[in-house]
Scaffold this motif. Structure first.
Motif, PDB file in Angstrom:
ATOM      1  N   ALA A  69       5.047   3.691  21.577  1.00  0.00           N
ATOM      2  CA  ALA A  69       5.377   4.740  22.196  1.00  0.00           C
ATOM      3  C   ALA A  69       4.811   5.734  23.054  1.00  0.00           C
ATOM      4  CB  ALA A  69       6.504   5.427  21.269  1.00  0.00           C
ATOM      5  N   ARG A  70       4.135   5.727  22.003  1.00  0.00           N
ATOM      6  CA  ARG A  70       3.188   6.305  22.724  1.00  0.00           C
ATOM      7  C   ARG A  70       1.859   5.976  23.840  1.00  0.00           C
ATOM      8  NH1 ARG A  70       2.043  11.571  24.321  1.00  0.00           N
ATOM      9  NH2 ARG A  70       2.552  11.425  22.196  1.00  0.00           N
ATOM     10  N   ASP A 151      16.294   3.003  10.237  1.00  0.00           N
ATOM     11  CA  ASP A 151      15.929   2.121  11.016  1.00  0.00           C
ATOM     12  C   ASP A 151      17.248   3.084  12.753  1.00  0.00           C
ATOM     13  OD1 ASP A 151      14.858   0.507   9.663  1.00  0.00           O
ATOM     14  OD2 ASP A 151      16.717  -1.018   8.977  1.00  0.00           O
ATOM     15  N   GLU A 152      17.791   3.568  12.072  1.00  0.00           N
ATOM     16  CA  GLU A 152      18.217   4.195  13.383  1.00  0.00           C
ATOM     17  C   GLU A 152      17.620   5.151  13.954  1.00  0.00           C
ATOM     18  OE1 GLU A 152      22.302   7.316  14.619  1.00  0.00           O
ATOM     19  OE2 GLU A 152      22.447   6.593  12.445  1.00  0.00           O
ATOM     20  N   VAL A 159      14.352   2.758  22.523  1.00  0.00           N
ATOM     21  CA  VAL A 159      15.344   2.833  23.607  1.00  0.00           C
ATOM     22  C   VAL A 159      14.555   3.492  24.556  1.00  0.00           C
ATOM     23  CG1 VAL A 159      17.009   3.799  24.269  1.00  0.00           C
ATOM     24  CG2 VAL A 159      17.248   2.115  22.272  1.00  0.00           C
ATOM     25  N   ALA A 160      14.120   5.009  23.726  1.00  0.00           N
ATOM     26  CA  ALA A 160      13.437   6.110  24.489  1.00  0.00           C
ATOM     27  C   ALA A 160      12.292   5.260  25.282  1.00  0.00           C
ATOM     28  CB  ALA A 160      13.708   6.492  23.714  1.00  0.00           C
ATOM     29  N   LYS A 165       8.804   2.562  29.379  1.00  0.00           N
ATOM     30  CA  LYS A 165       8.703   1.521  30.246  1.00  0.00           C
ATOM     31  C   LYS A 165       9.035   1.142  31.591  1.00  0.00           C
ATOM     32  CE  LYS A 165       6.410  -3.145  28.811  1.00  0.00           C
ATOM     33  NZ  LYS A 165       7.063  -4.664  27.492  1.00  0.00           N
ATOM     34  N   ASP A 166      10.397   1.047  31.686  1.00  0.00           N
ATOM     35  CA  ASP A 166      11.118   0.617  33.041  1.00  0.00           C
ATOM     36  C   ASP A 166      11.193   1.666  33.664  1.00  0.00           C
ATOM     37  OD1 ASP A 166      11.585  -1.965  31.174  1.00  0.00           O
ATOM     38  OD2 ASP A 166      13.695  -1.565  31.038  1.00  0.00           O
TER      39      ASP A 166
END
Length: 361
Positions: A69-70, A151-152, A159-160, A165-166
């Protein structure tokens, strides 16, 4: 409990591979159930090696998700920065391609798209950063790092991170695209500039001799009219002499009357050309002025090209100059035709006057 402490405890507990009842202080060498020099360390984790390994594995997984994430945040921020730099460079290029500094549409559209992508990347980065901070609070709030993370929670962060990244990837691509479009437009504009410069040079070379002919033609037309006026004035005097002869003429009266009608007819023909000649001369003068005005932007464009600059947006100027050249040529042709007609009429009048002067002598 920290990850380090969990690992140490896990290793210690893994060494205990004998039955619990054999773990006593000061074990005997002779007793295979009792490890030599072993000492029982009582604690809640002892005897639960599998659980400790699972917690350690989860802690590693949590750390990997947080690290990814970072990394996605950094990538999105770098991409947004790259877009800013690319946009600045594209604007620099674009401003040199138009005479008024206006950006070409192709570059302007590419910049708009890139800035939108950069905005999306920054937004995705900020969203992910918020998610990551929430995630880290859960991690630090556990006895064993990440124990309370579900896990959630990890899926949500992933997802974030994927979205960031996209968005970052799209921003990187748009930065490359805006620079590519700027360079492509620059090359196309320069190529077109060379073509325009060539056409400009041709028009200038065509217009320059015309701009010399036009005022000369107007001046010569004025001289022709003055000469015709002088001939007409002379005809007035001759006509009066002929009329005087008619009064005293007897059998020669028809001859003098015919001479009078000839002079009068040719004199009227000369006078009839005066107004058309005036209009044609005015048209030539107007055409000269229009051509001078039309050539001003082309001369400026030629100077720009000579200095190595880009000649842009001259299509309208070229069209205007072409029209002005055509109209100038037409006005010259029209004036020449009118002047030839005037000269012919004047010559016929002169012949008639010469005939009369001989008879009057």
């Amino acid at each position: 409990m920290s990850v380090w402490r969990a690992a140490v405890t896990m290793i210690a507990c893994m060494q205990v591979s004998w039955p619990v009842d054999a773990l006593v202080t000061g074990g005997s060498r002779g007793d295979p159930k009792t490890p030599e020099y072993s000492k029982l360390i009582k604690g809640s984790d002892c005897g639960h090696a599998k659980q400790i390994i699972g917690k350690y594995q989860k802690a590693a997984k949590v750390g990997k998700v947080a690290g990814a994430a970072r990394g996605a945040i950094t990538q999105a921020d770098v991409a947004a920065g790259k877009v800013d730099a690319a946009v600045s460079r594209a604007k620099e290029i674009g401003k040199t391609l138009n005479k008024d500094g206006e950006l070409p549409k192709a570059i302007k559209d590419a910049i708009t798209s890139a800035e939108k992508a950069a905005k999306e990347a920054s937004k995705a980065s900020a969203t992910l950063d918020t998610e990551l901070e929430t995630f880290k609070k859960k991690v630090s709030g556990s006895d064993l790092s990440g124990a309370d993370v579900t896990d959630e929670d990890m899926v949500k962060l992933k997802v974030a991170a994927e979205a960031a990244k996209d968005a970052g990837g799209a921003a990187f691509a748009s930065a490359d695209r805006v620079l590519s479009k700027a360079k492509e437009t620059e090359e196309a504009t320069k190529e077109k500039s060379e073509q325009s410069s060539g056409r400009v040079r041709v028009l200038i070379s065509t217009a320059e001799p015309l701009l010399e002919k036009l005022p000369k033609a107007a001046q010569e037309a004025g001289w022709a009219v003055d000469k015709a006026d002088a001939t007409a004035t002379k005809a007035d005097g001759t006509l009066k002499k002929v009329e005087a002869k008619i009064k005293d003429a007897k059998d020669q009266k028809p001859v003098w009357e015919a001479l009078k009608e000839g002079i009068k007819s040719h004199m009227d023909g000369v006078k009839e050309m005066k107004d058309p000649m005036k209009k044609a001369t005015t048209a030539v003068s107007d055409a000269e002025k229009a051509l001078q005005d039309a050539m001003k932007p082309l001369k400026k464009a030629a100077e720009t090209a000579a200095g190595g600059g880009v000649v842009s947006e001259v299509s309208a100027d070229i069209t205007k100059a072409e029209k002005a050249i055509d109209e100038a040529n037409q006005s010259l042709t029209a004036l020449k035709g009118k002047q030839e007609s005037l000269v012919k009429r004047q010559d016929r009048l002169t012949e008639e006057l010469d005939k009369a002067e001989k008879k009057l002598a």
